[in-house]
Write a protein that holds these residues in place. Sequence first.
Motif, PDB file in Angstrom:
ATOM      1  N   VAL A  23       0.949  -1.067  -0.210  1.00 36.39           N
ATOM      2  CA  VAL A  23       0.432  -0.033  -0.146  1.00 36.39           C
ATOM      3  C   VAL A  23       1.016   1.157  -0.222  1.00 36.39           C
ATOM      4  CG1 VAL A  23      -2.180   1.397   0.996  1.00 36.39           C
ATOM      5  CG2 VAL A  23      -1.892  -1.449   1.466  1.00 36.39           C
ATOM      6  N   LEU A  24       0.546   1.918  -1.076  1.00 32.05           N
ATOM      7  CA  LEU A  24       1.614   3.694  -0.820  1.00 32.05           C
ATOM      8  C   LEU A  24       0.349   4.784  -0.684  1.00 32.05           C
ATOM      9  CD1 LEU A  24       4.157   3.801  -0.737  1.00 32.05           C
ATOM     10  CD2 LEU A  24       4.378   4.653  -3.045  1.00 32.05           C
ATOM     11  N   GLY A  25       0.718   5.704   0.276  1.00 32.37           N
ATOM     12  CA  GLY A  25      -0.553   6.527   0.122  1.00 32.37           C
ATOM     13  C   GLY A  25       0.565   8.262  -0.493  1.00 32.37           C
ATOM     14  N   VAL A  26      -0.168   8.864  -1.157  1.00 32.88           N
ATOM     15  CA  VAL A  26      -0.198  10.060  -1.770  1.00 32.88           C
ATOM     16  C   VAL A  26      -1.206  11.257  -1.477  1.00 32.88           C
ATOM     17  CG1 VAL A  26       0.366  11.151  -3.583  1.00 32.88           C
ATOM     18  CG2 VAL A  26       1.324   8.695  -3.322  1.00 32.88           C
ATOM     19  N   ALA A  27      -0.666  12.385  -0.757  1.00 33.51           N
ATOM     20  CA  ALA A  27      -1.606  13.814  -1.171  1.00 33.51           C
ATOM     21  C   ALA A  27      -0.831  14.377  -1.637  1.00 33.51           C
ATOM     22  CB  ALA A  27      -1.673  13.530   0.882  1.00 33.51           C
ATOM     23  N   ALA A  28      -1.701  15.284  -2.394  1.00 36.62           N
ATOM     24  CA  ALA A  28      -0.409  16.452  -3.094  1.00 36.62           C
ATOM     25  C   ALA A  28      -1.938  17.908  -2.830  1.00 36.62           C
ATOM     26  CB  ALA A  28      -0.213  16.556  -4.034  1.00 36.62           C
ATOM     27  N   ARG A  29      -1.945  18.873  -2.916  1.00 34.99           N
ATOM     28  CA  ARG A  29      -2.284  19.960  -3.594  1.00 34.99           C
ATOM     29  C   ARG A  29      -2.044  19.843  -5.461  1.00 34.99           C
ATOM     30  NH1 ARG A  29      -5.550  24.958  -1.000  1.00 34.99           N
ATOM     31  NH2 ARG A  29      -6.606  23.884  -0.693  1.00 34.99           N
ATOM     32  N   LEU A  30      -2.920  19.773  -6.268  1.00 37.05           N
ATOM     33  CA  LEU A  30      -2.495  20.211  -7.497  1.00 37.05           C
ATOM     34  C   LEU A  30      -3.377  21.048  -8.477  1.00 37.05           C
ATOM     35  CD1 LEU A  30      -2.217  16.607  -8.775  1.00 37.05           C
ATOM     36  CD2 LEU A  30      -0.558  17.942  -7.709  1.00 37.05           C
ATOM     37  N   GLY A  31      -3.155  21.231  -9.363  1.00 32.51           N
ATOM     38  CA  GLY A  31      -3.877  22.726  -9.581  1.00 32.51           C
ATOM     39  C   GLY A  31      -3.738  23.107 -11.302  1.00 32.51           C
ATOM     40  N   PRO A  32      -3.761  24.196 -11.652  1.00 30.23           N
ATOM     41  CA  PRO A  32      -3.032  24.511 -13.714  1.00 30.23           C
ATOM     42  C   PRO A  32      -2.015  24.208 -13.848  1.00 30.23           C
ATOM     43  CG  PRO A  32      -4.780  26.153 -11.993  1.00 30.23           C
ATOM     44  CD  PRO A  32      -4.591  25.387 -11.571  1.00 30.23           C
ATOM     45  N   LYS A  33      -1.442  24.789 -12.564  1.00 28.95           N
ATOM     46  CA  LYS A  33       0.445  24.540 -13.194  1.00 28.95           C
ATOM     47  C   LYS A  33       0.470  22.705 -13.418  1.00 28.95           C
ATOM     48  CE  LYS A  33       2.235  27.791 -11.384  1.00 28.95           C
ATOM     49  NZ  LYS A  33       2.686  28.664 -10.060  1.00 28.95           N
ATOM     50  N   TRP A  34      -0.701  21.812 -12.515  1.00 25.76           N
ATOM     51  CA  TRP A  34      -0.130  20.433 -13.257  1.00 25.76           C
ATOM     52  C   TRP A  34      -1.582  19.808 -13.680  1.00 25.76           C
ATOM     53  CZ3 TRP A  34      -2.399  15.552 -12.064  1.00 25.76           C
ATOM     54  CH2 TRP A  34      -2.371  14.487 -11.827  1.00 25.76           C
ATOM     55  N   PRO A  35      -1.959  20.279 -15.228  1.00 24.37           N
ATOM     56  CA  PRO A  35      -3.725  20.501 -15.036  1.00 24.37           C
ATOM     57  C   PRO A  35      -3.911  18.951 -16.154  1.00 24.37           C
ATOM     58  CG  PRO A  35      -1.996  21.081 -16.948  1.00 24.37           C
ATOM     59  CD  PRO A  35      -1.314  21.354 -15.970  1.00 24.37           C
ATOM     60  N   ASP A  36      -3.113  18.031 -15.905  1.00 22.84           N
ATOM     61  CA  ASP A  36      -3.397  16.385 -16.752  1.00 22.84           C
ATOM     62  C   ASP A  36      -1.948  15.346 -16.502  1.00 22.84           C
ATOM     63  OD1 ASP A  36      -3.124  14.680 -18.791  1.00 22.84           O
ATOM     64  OD2 ASP A  36      -4.184  16.045 -19.958  1.00 22.84           O
ATOM     65  N   SER A  37      -2.054  14.565 -15.850  1.00 22.96           N
ATOM     66  CA  SER A  37      -1.361  13.411 -15.359  1.00 22.96           C
ATOM     67  C   SER A  37      -0.391  12.902 -17.101  1.00 22.96           C
ATOM     68  CB  SER A  37      -1.950  12.342 -15.000  1.00 22.96           C
ATOM     69  OG  SER A  37      -2.559  11.534 -15.728  1.00 22.96           O
ATOM     70  N   GLY A  38      -0.976  13.005 -17.840  1.00 24.90           N
ATOM     71  CA  GLY A  38      -0.590  13.006 -19.438  1.00 24.90           C
ATOM     72  C   GLY A  38      -1.370  11.132 -19.188  1.00 24.90           C
ATOM     73  N   ARG A  39      -1.398  10.045 -20.788  1.00 26.10           N
ATOM     74  CA  ARG A  39      -1.576   9.002 -19.648  1.00 26.10           C
ATOM     75  C   ARG A  39      -0.706   7.863 -19.346  1.00 26.10           C
ATOM     76  NH1 ARG A  39      -3.311   7.424 -26.332  1.00 26.10           N
ATOM     77  NH2 ARG A  39      -3.736   5.551 -25.209  1.00 26.10           N
ATOM     78  N   HIS A  40      -0.745   7.078 -18.405  1.00 26.07           N
ATOM     79  CA  HIS A  40      -0.388   6.731 -18.287  1.00 26.07           C
ATOM     80  C   HIS A  40      -1.172   4.719 -17.570  1.00 26.07           C
ATOM     81  CE1 HIS A  40      -2.132   8.525 -14.578  1.00 26.07           C
ATOM     82  NE2 HIS A  40      -1.647   7.363 -13.760  1.00 26.07           N
ATOM     83  N   THR A  41      -0.373   4.135 -16.979  1.00 24.09           N
ATOM     84  CA  THR A  41      -1.088   2.747 -16.375  1.00 24.09           C
ATOM     85  C   THR A  41       0.030   2.679 -15.542  1.00 24.09           C
ATOM     86  OG1 THR A  41      -1.552   0.541 -16.315  1.00 24.09           O
ATOM     87  CG2 THR A  41       0.306   0.515 -17.894  1.00 24.09           C
TER      88      THR A  41
END
Length: 276
Positions: A23-41
Amino acid sequence: MALLAAHRAFDADREAAAHDVPVLGVAARLGPKWPDSGRHTHQLGQLLYSAQGCMRIVLADRLVMLPPTRIAWIPPHTLHRTQMTRVTDYRSLYLDTRRFPSLPQQIQVWTATELLQAVLERLAQLPFATDWRDSPASRLLQVAFDELQQANSEPMVLPLPSDRRLAAWLQTLGTQVPPPLHMLAQQTGASSRTITRIFQRDTGMGYQQWRQQWRLMRAIELLTEPASLQWVAHALDFSTDATFTGFFRQMTGLPPRSYMARRQLGMEPQSPEGAD
């Protein structure tokens, strides 16, 4: 640290392997400067949740809208991209489904109760090297699983047509309401009858039914923001807020504000016959 900077590159599979954890937990505040993760898996499954701000998850054959207080499950090896236009309090749990085989094999969206929201917030911020054997963290995770078993599913997953004649149009499908059938025929060069056949074959819905489901999903997304019913109705191309309210009640069994209030509490909406 599980609290990530918006600009930091992150590979969940690599981090989980490096720390030898399921298990891996992630927390972040993201917004207009990070609008799209891109296609990934990734090899791990993902529980995705936002305490604030809306997200969209785009798969090869489905579109998922994820308003605040909703949780999406993305199975392992699912090609997808996550998009956001505003500041979003992003919370994610990556899970090794070999250890947790009861998790769904299809993408799914649920409403998060207040308890589940609080548990996910805690889990997302645990250190990467957390002990997930018989420990407080493992017991907290079990509470999350128990809550998910009882959570209400949400109509926020929309199948997408795969026919190449609609591929260019789908690339432009953002926040604008899909056009009426005759206008889509003009835009794509395919006849109305052909488009109807494509949607029925690829999505199991006629185009108008599909369009109405898109509008419902977008309505739920917009209603999480401080906006008037009149503004939402206009954004979704309804002539009046009364027309929009009637549409929403027909689709969900409740008027918009009542539906959102009940979902905020994790309650099941009433049937159309029982709606007031």
